[in-house]
Design a protein around this motif. Structure first.
Motif, PDB file in Angstrom:
ATOM      1  N   PRO A   1      -8.353  -9.635  -0.197  1.00 36.16           N
ATOM      2  CA  PRO A   1      -9.162  -8.913  -1.251  1.00 36.16           C
ATOM      3  C   PRO A   1      -8.450  -7.297  -0.834  1.00 36.16           C
ATOM      4  O   PRO A   1      -9.087  -6.295  -1.361  1.00 36.16           O
ATOM      5  N   GLU A   2      -7.344  -7.556   0.138  1.00 38.11           N
ATOM      6  CA  GLU A   2      -6.772  -5.703   0.788  1.00 38.11           C
ATOM      7  C   GLU A   2      -6.003  -5.465  -1.306  1.00 38.11           C
ATOM      8  O   GLU A   2      -5.974  -4.343  -0.940  1.00 38.11           O
TER       9      GLU A   2
ATOM     10  N   TYR B   1      -9.654   1.018  -5.914  1.00 41.51           N
ATOM     11  CA  TYR B   1      -9.385   2.736  -5.645  1.00 41.51           C
ATOM     12  C   TYR B   1      -9.365   2.968  -6.607  1.00 41.51           C
ATOM     13  O   TYR B   1      -9.551   4.613  -6.570  1.00 41.51           O
TER      14      TYR B   1
ATOM     15  N   PHE C   1     -15.054  -9.068  -5.741  1.00 41.26           N
ATOM     16  CA  PHE C   1     -14.836  -8.257  -5.212  1.00 41.26           C
ATOM     17  C   PHE C   1     -13.917  -6.554  -5.613  1.00 41.26           C
ATOM     18  O   PHE C   1     -14.408  -5.610  -5.349  1.00 41.26           O
TER      19      PHE C   1
ATOM     20  N   TYR D   1     -16.283   3.314  -6.441  1.00 42.62           N
ATOM     21  CA  TYR D   1     -15.426   4.276  -6.087  1.00 42.62           C
ATOM     22  C   TYR D   1     -15.105   5.331  -7.489  1.00 42.62           C
ATOM     23  O   TYR D   1     -14.366   6.277  -7.580  1.00 42.62           O
TER      24      TYR D   1
ATOM     25  N   GLU E   1      -9.366  -4.434  -3.277  1.00 45.51           N
ATOM     26  CA  GLU E   1      -9.729  -3.564  -2.853  1.00 45.51           C
ATOM     27  C   GLU E   1      -8.439  -2.283  -3.379  1.00 45.51           C
ATOM     28  O   GLU E   1      -8.952  -0.843  -3.804  1.00 45.51           O
TER      29      GLU E   1
ATOM     30  N   VAL F   1     -18.253  -8.143  -0.229  1.00 48.60           N
ATOM     31  CA  VAL F   1     -18.368  -8.567  -0.910  1.00 48.60           C
ATOM     32  C   VAL F   1     -19.222 -10.214  -1.359  1.00 48.60           C
ATOM     33  O   VAL F   1     -17.597 -10.361  -1.647  1.00 48.60           O
TER      34      VAL F   1
ATOM     35  N   LEU G   1     -15.940 -11.938   1.046  1.00 45.46           N
ATOM     36  CA  LEU G   1     -14.829 -11.971   1.000  1.00 45.46           C
ATOM     37  C   LEU G   1     -15.002 -10.355   1.669  1.00 45.46           C
ATOM     38  O   LEU G   1     -15.775  -9.370   1.443  1.00 45.46           O
ATOM     39  N   GLU G   2     -13.934  -9.942   2.404  1.00 42.23           N
ATOM     40  CA  GLU G   2     -13.799  -8.344   3.100  1.00 42.23           C
ATOM     41  C   GLU G   2     -12.641  -8.292   3.559  1.00 42.23           C
ATOM     42  O   GLU G   2     -11.939  -8.216   4.412  1.00 42.23           O
ATOM     43  N   THR G   3     -12.514  -6.539   4.118  1.00 42.30           N
ATOM     44  CA  THR G   3     -11.528  -5.853   3.903  1.00 42.30           C
ATOM     45  C   THR G   3     -12.094  -4.646   4.838  1.00 42.30           C
ATOM     46  O   THR G   3     -13.219  -4.495   4.463  1.00 42.30           O
ATOM     47  N   VAL G   4     -11.075  -4.157   4.885  1.00 40.95           N
ATOM     48  CA  VAL G   4     -11.177  -2.174   6.132  1.00 40.95           C
ATOM     49  C   VAL G   4     -11.162  -1.755   4.359  1.00 40.95           C
ATOM     50  O   VAL G   4     -10.192  -1.719   3.592  1.00 40.95           O
ATOM     51  N   PRO G   5     -11.998  -0.411   4.283  1.00 44.56           N
ATOM     52  CA  PRO G   5     -11.702   0.530   2.717  1.00 44.56           C
ATOM     53  C   PRO G   5     -10.347   0.598   2.746  1.00 44.56           C
ATOM     54  O   PRO G   5      -9.147   1.061   3.573  1.00 44.56           O
ATOM     55  N   PHE G   6     -10.247   0.799   1.445  1.00 42.28           N
ATOM     56  CA  PHE G   6      -8.684   1.952   0.801  1.00 42.28           C
ATOM     57  C   PHE G   6      -8.440   2.632   1.850  1.00 42.28           C
ATOM     58  O   PHE G   6      -6.631   2.747   2.670  1.00 42.28           O
ATOM     59  N   GLU G   7      -8.509   3.399   2.391  1.00 41.35           N
ATOM     60  CA  GLU G   7      -8.529   4.650   2.553  1.00 41.35           C
ATOM     61  C   GLU G   7      -8.261   4.739   4.602  1.00 41.35           C
ATOM     62  O   GLU G   7      -6.951   5.429   4.588  1.00 41.35           O
TER      63      GLU G   7
ATOM     64  N   ILE H   1       0.867  -1.004   0.287  1.00 40.70           N
ATOM     65  CA  ILE H   1       0.050  -0.378   0.013  1.00 40.70           C
ATOM     66  C   ILE H   1       0.987   1.019  -0.028  1.00 40.70           C
ATOM     67  O   ILE H   1       0.667   1.588  -0.957  1.00 40.70           O
TER      68      ILE H   1
ATOM     69  N   THR I   1     -16.832  -4.726  -7.515  1.00 38.10           N
ATOM     70  CA  THR I   1     -17.656  -4.017  -7.617  1.00 38.10           C
ATOM     71  C   THR I   1     -17.124  -3.042  -5.954  1.00 38.10           C
ATOM     72  O   THR I   1     -17.803  -1.676  -6.279  1.00 38.10           O
ATOM     73  N   ARG I   2     -16.196  -3.343  -6.125  1.00 38.58           N
ATOM     74  CA  ARG I   2     -15.262  -1.672  -5.361  1.00 38.58           C
ATOM     75  C   ARG I   2     -15.246  -0.860  -6.656  1.00 38.58           C
ATOM     76  O   ARG I   2     -14.891   0.449  -5.966  1.00 38.58           O
TER      77      ARG I   2
ATOM     78  N   VAL J   1     -15.431  -3.897   4.820  1.00 34.64           N
ATOM     79  CA  VAL J   1     -16.346  -3.603   3.640  1.00 34.64           C
ATOM     80  C   VAL J   1     -16.517  -5.201   2.978  1.00 34.64           C
ATOM     81  O   VAL J   1     -15.678  -6.557   3.110  1.00 34.64           O
TER      82      VAL J   1
ATOM     83  N   ALA K   1      -7.101   1.715   4.905  1.00 31.33           N
ATOM     84  CA  ALA K   1      -5.976   1.081   5.384  1.00 31.33           C
ATOM     85  C   ALA K   1      -4.311   2.060   5.206  1.00 31.33           C
ATOM     86  O   ALA K   1      -3.359   1.583   5.558  1.00 31.33           O
ATOM     87  N   LEU K   2      -4.638   2.735   4.404  1.00 26.27           N
ATOM     88  CA  LEU K   2      -3.952   3.984   3.916  1.00 26.27           C
ATOM     89  C   LEU K   2      -3.966   5.357   4.932  1.00 26.27           C
ATOM     90  O   LEU K   2      -2.310   5.684   5.686  1.00 26.27           O
TER      91      LEU K   2
END
Lengths: 393, 209
Positions: free
Chosen positions: A186-187, A194, A217, A225, A190, B190, B193-199, A136, A220-221, B188, B201-202
């Motif tokens: 998934p990270e 983004y 996934f 965004y 994501e 779907v 699957l799940e994760t924390v929103p990117f913002e 990231i 959808t994301r 988040v 994480a940043l």
């Protein structure tokens, strides 16, 4: 061109189980080049090399190899599978790939990955437990280095930068397109969503349900965004095939390679593996049908890369396979994938399309300023969003 | 109805491991009314081996893993091999998803040829399930061959089953890490699957560490 077709290489040095012969590193490196040149010759669009820092793999220095291939090709897009965004210095990635982009006249994109070899992290002074965070932060810096002429930056993992300019600047001020490769995080899907970047699911060892979940996934994301509808997201998939005119001949010839392959050898049978994963061993027609079925899993997608030079197959065989792929398989795939593909599903981004989108965005922004209102053009909409987000931060 | 999943790693048919597993399951179900699902690890042996070489679970193994993940309580029974649980028993738990046993009540049990290995419960099984963050029932049940013709086993079975039933029903049930995340509105999701929103994480990286 609707979809891009190409090959990706891991770059492993593997003993041919049928002869007991192991190529030298030099032979393998030259073979990778020969395979890339062949890819262009038979009409494929993309060659991507892996990046590894341990034996038995040779491609530790992707831009050296891709630069050499760039000089000997005209149309081939040069890419990576993957570039280690975790352990490479993002500053060096920015410089190396901008340099390559100029030398290759824009025929360059990258796929970011975290790598799957634990010791590579400590060898490059990093901690594997920070894998996602490194991906990231390093990528966020890489984007700025390519998009801002002077960067002041401070982060968790790297020495701060004050007044740093990464040179050369990207060609036409448009950085190479970036894909993010991840098999099960998934990270990372994501992250790709983004930024409106591409998402590549290397599905070659995975059941299709898993690929479906990951791609869904990301799509959808991507829409969340604001880069477009889910169907407009930029998706790439892997595949691995071995073909002969007659299906039985393909199975007979490939079986010893399968049974002894470092990755899946001595595990499930060839039959079980071909049933559960995208591996297809058979006639060109069977490969066509199997590959077309990927659309049912991932939707209309942009890039299909095949792994062809693996399991110790000799160069001669790989080149024959590329002939079959280029002459008998990909032309049919191009035609069939184009059928029923909605007009607003984008093509795989290229340097030319990114430059056009960039110019359209600038023109729209200028028109917007003059008129005092937003000029909503569809061309390059996702790039516009992207830029706005970038400047907003 | 709550779900009770039994993981039995006996190899012969019929097996005394399965016999013990069934008795523990019946005793537990009698108190909780739970539905019982038995997983015979032997039937999954090949898929488990393939999971190690491939990285993904075959269909039957995936179904078994899902059953374990969804269970309200677990009974695990292994024969003793070379002073520990059998390799196949361990292999089943090695290929489970991380966190699958978080906070889950687990009754541990083992069978052996003689009583000399009874401490395998506390030297091998209990540490394994502690590592997997399961809530291990205080009473483990070990059955040597001789126990099948002696007094004492039914009482141990009842005591252990009672404790498992209490954990499955009672307030002692610990929230798993996963449940906590499911309550987090920022996550988040779907499909599966799940994760924390990117913002987010940043942002986390911008905070001084």
């Amino acid at each position: 061109m609707t979809m891009q077709f190409g090959i990706f290489s891991v770059g492993d040095v593997t003993t041919d189980p049928t002869t007991g012969r192991t190529p030298s590193e030099r032979e393998r490196i030259k073979a990778m080049v020969a395979i890339a040149l062949k890819a262009e010759e038979v009409g494929l669009d993309v060659f991507a090399t892996g990046e590894h820092h341990n034996p038995p793999f040779v491609p530790s220095s992707p831009t050296t190899m891709l630069g050499y291939i760039a000089a000997r090709t005209k149309t081939l897009t040069l890419s990576t599978s993957t570039t280690l965004i975790t352990t490479n210095d993002p500053v060096k990635i920015a410089e190396d790939y901008a340099m390559l982009q100029h030398l290759a006249d824009g025929r360059v994109d990258l796929m970011m990955g975290r790598g799957n070899t634990g010791p590579v992290y400590p060898w490059f002074g990093q901690d594997i437990r920070e894998g996602i965070n490194l991906a990231i932060e390093n990528y966020a810096l890489l984007r700025r280095l390519w998009r801002e002429d002077v960067v002041n930056w401070e982060g968790k993992f790297r020495t701060p930068l004050q007044g740093f300019t990464s040179t050369p600047r990207p060609m036409d001020d448009v950085p190479p397109f970036v894909w993010h490769g991840s098999i099960r995080s998934p990270e990372i899907a994501e992250q790709a969503a983004y930024y409106g970047d591409g998402f590549f699911h290397n599905n070659i060892f995975w059941p299709s349900d898993h690929t479906r979940r990951m791609v869904e996934f990301y799509r959808t994301r991507f829409a969340h965004y604001g880069h477009g509808r889910p169907e407009q997201a930029i998706v790439g998939l892997g595949g691995q095939v071995f073909m002969r005119k007659n299906s039985q001949d393909a199975v007979r010839e490939f079986r010893p390679y399968f049974d002894n392959a470092p990755v899946y050898g001595h595990g499930p049978s060839l039959e079980e593996f071909t049933r559960e994963t995208p591996l297809t061993v058979g006639s060109p027609q069977e490969v066509i049908e199997r590959t077309l079925s990927f659309r049912e899993v991932a939707g209309d997608y942009q890039r299909q890369l095949f792994l062809m030079d693996h399991a110790g197959l000799p160069l001669k065989t790989v080149l024959e396979q590329l002939d079959i792929l280029g002459e008998e398989v990909v032309p049919v795939l191009r035609e069939e994938f184009a059928k029923g593909r909605p007009a607003d599903v984008p093509d795989a981004p290229t340097h030319a399309s990114l430059v056009a989108a960039d110019e359209a965005a600038k023109a729209a922004a200028a028109a917007g300023t003059d008129a005092g209102a937003g000029a909503g053009t569809t061309a390059g909409a996702s790039t516009t969003d992207d830029k706005e987000k970038e400047t907003a931060r | 109805m709550s779900k009770l999943v039994v993981v039995s790693a006996g190899l012969s048919v019929p097996s005394s491991t399965r016999l013990l597993a069934d008795r523990l399951a019946q005793a537990t179900a009698g108190r909780t009314g739970a539905g019982i699902q038995v997983i015979e690890v032997r039937d999954l042996a090949v898929e488990i081996a393939h999971n190690f070489t491939n990285g993904f679970a075959g269909r039957d193994l995936a179904a078994a893993q899902q059953a374990v993940a969804e269970a309200d309580g677990l009974i695990v029974v292994t024969p003793v091999f070379s002073a520990s649980y059998s390799g196949l028993f361990k292999a089943f738990f090695d290929v489970l998803d991380q966190g699958a046993l978080d906070g889950k009540p687990v009754l541990i049990a083992a069978t052996g040829g003689s009583a000399r290995h009874s401490l395998v419960l506390d030297h091998a099984l209990r540490p394994l399930f502690s590592y997997l963050k399961a809530v291990v029932v205080p009473t483990g049940v070990y059955a040597a061959s001789e126990d099948w013709g002696a007094e004492g086993l039914p009482e141990r079975v009842e005591r252990a089953a009672g404790q498992l039933a209490a954990l499955m029903a009672g307030p002692a049930r610990l929230p798993a890490a996963r449940t906590a995340q499911e309550d987090d509105p920022a996550v988040v999701r779907v499909g599966e699957l799940e994760t924390v929103p990117f913002e987010q994480a940043l942002q986390a990286l911008r905070r001084p560490s």
